[in-house]
Write an enzyme that holds these catalytic residues in place. Sequence first.
Site, mmCIF file in Angstrom:
data_model
loop_
_atom_site.group_PDB
_atom_site.id
_atom_site.type_symbol
_atom_site.label_atom_id
_atom_site.label_comp_id
_atom_site.label_asym_id
_atom_site.label_seq_id
_atom_site.Cartn_x
_atom_site.Cartn_y
_atom_site.Cartn_z
ATOM 1 N N ASN A 1 0.883 -1.301 -0.049
ATOM 2 C CA ASN A 1 -0.065 -0.034 0.178
ATOM 3 C C ASN A 1 0.942 1.279 -0.093
ATOM 4 O OD1 ASN A 1 0.405 -1.373 2.851
ATOM 5 N ND2 ASN A 1 -0.097 0.614 3.241
ATOM 6 N N GLN B 1 -4.943 -3.689 -1.407
ATOM 7 C CA GLN B 1 -4.719 -2.568 -2.349
ATOM 8 C C GLN B 1 -4.728 -3.002 -3.814
ATOM 9 O OE1 GLN B 1 -4.392 1.094 -2.662
ATOM 10 N NE2 GLN B 1 -3.802 0.630 -0.921
ATOM 11 N N SER C 1 -11.300 -4.995 0.267
ATOM 12 C CA SER C 1 -11.996 -3.777 0.907
ATOM 13 C C SER C 1 -12.985 -2.936 -0.348
ATOM 14 C CB SER C 1 -11.224 -3.109 1.793
ATOM 15 O OG SER C 1 -11.600 -1.754 2.033
ATOM 16 N N HIS D 1 -13.925 0.305 -0.082
ATOM 17 C CA HIS D 1 -13.382 1.805 -0.270
ATOM 18 C C HIS D 1 -12.227 1.991 -0.917
ATOM 19 C CE1 HIS D 1 -10.307 2.980 2.705
ATOM 20 N NE2 HIS D 1 -10.568 1.628 3.155
ATOM 21 N N CYS E 1 -2.943 4.871 7.883
ATOM 22 C CA CYS E 1 -3.182 4.789 9.173
ATOM 23 C C CYS E 1 -2.093 5.261 10.332
ATOM 24 C CB CYS E 1 -2.993 2.840 9.433
ATOM 25 S SG CYS E 1 -4.223 2.116 8.686
#
Length: 382
Positions: free
Chosen positions: A151, A179, A199, A201, A325
């Site tokens: 990522n 990713q 994921s 989003h 993060c």
Amino acid sequence: MQHIYLDHAATTPLHPDVLEAMLPYYREFHGNPSSLHSFGQRTRHAVDEARSVIAESLHALPSEIIFTSGGTEADNTAIMGIATALKDKGRHIITSQIEHHAVIDTCAFLEKNGYDVTYIPVDKQGRVSPESVRQAIREDTILISIMYGNNEVGTVQPISEIGAIAQEKGIYFHTDAVQAYGMERMDVRSLPVDLLSISAHKINGPKGMGALYIGKNVKINPHLHGGNQEKKRRAGTENVAGIIGFAKAAEISGRTLEDHRMQYEKYRSIMLEAWSEMNVPFTVNGSLEHYLPHILNVSFPGTRTEMMLMNLDIAGIAAASGSACTAGSFEVSHVLEAMGVAQEILQSALRFSFGYGNTEEQIHEAAIKTGEIVLRVSKAER
């Protein structure tokens, strides 16, 4: 001033067609999928259809897909689920030094609770050597978890080779594909993986929505209890609107994947060529051969990451220092540290990531503004 969003690796804007698909499940179809009445059965059918769409995007069976609250929960479910299910067989896990914190922190938690974790180093391009994974395997190894694509720097790992080693040794193999999903075609019928995290989003779907592929012969212990949802593998009333949005985003992503890959390759070239023409000193971090096309991690020697990000934001450009993060903390990237890059490269790294809504004009403008800031800031630093 035009604002240019180049942080799609952190999160992506919701696609308008995804929002349109979700709205009825906020306005009209509000039934609990576990209810037996018509309201519940309407949403149950919608969830089942969405599960089939997600499964098809991976060439998996619908029964092999469980919905989660995102990639972090998917990673936790995979690692904790295998670790607790096989604790009597062994307590050794193999992962890499450049994993997302959802994997690294979960492994660190297990270390505090009687498990042993081997963190495989990477080369200067951020690649894991399959042979180093083979050498780390022990008799008590129960799980290998190596991410599909990084990522921060975008490096794609040799998943097929590592998975083949895991299969040969009879060890479960998990990959965090959060990713890479939407950028790489994935077929779990030929890809030797037992568990795979994705994921919504990251592909212009809703936040708070993810999924975990669990091979039909893989048994895990659930870490959420209190209901029979997801075939007793993940308790909790389903996020119906989120699931519908995820499926729509996956459908759009699958249809446009090749076009987007070519588009983002062009964007990379525009930025790199602009900086070269401006005589801006820079270094690309990551592999130049095995990479996700929408991520460009680059260092500008003579600058500082935090100073660059502030100047870029003032200029209307949203970029990142790496993983979202750790955004705001300006901590040194554990990924670049593991790659062994020089201190000057480490402290001046920026991540630009492309996605839906970006244009060639925006990318060129962002490249020019970035170059101008680099030349100004580096001159001031001298």
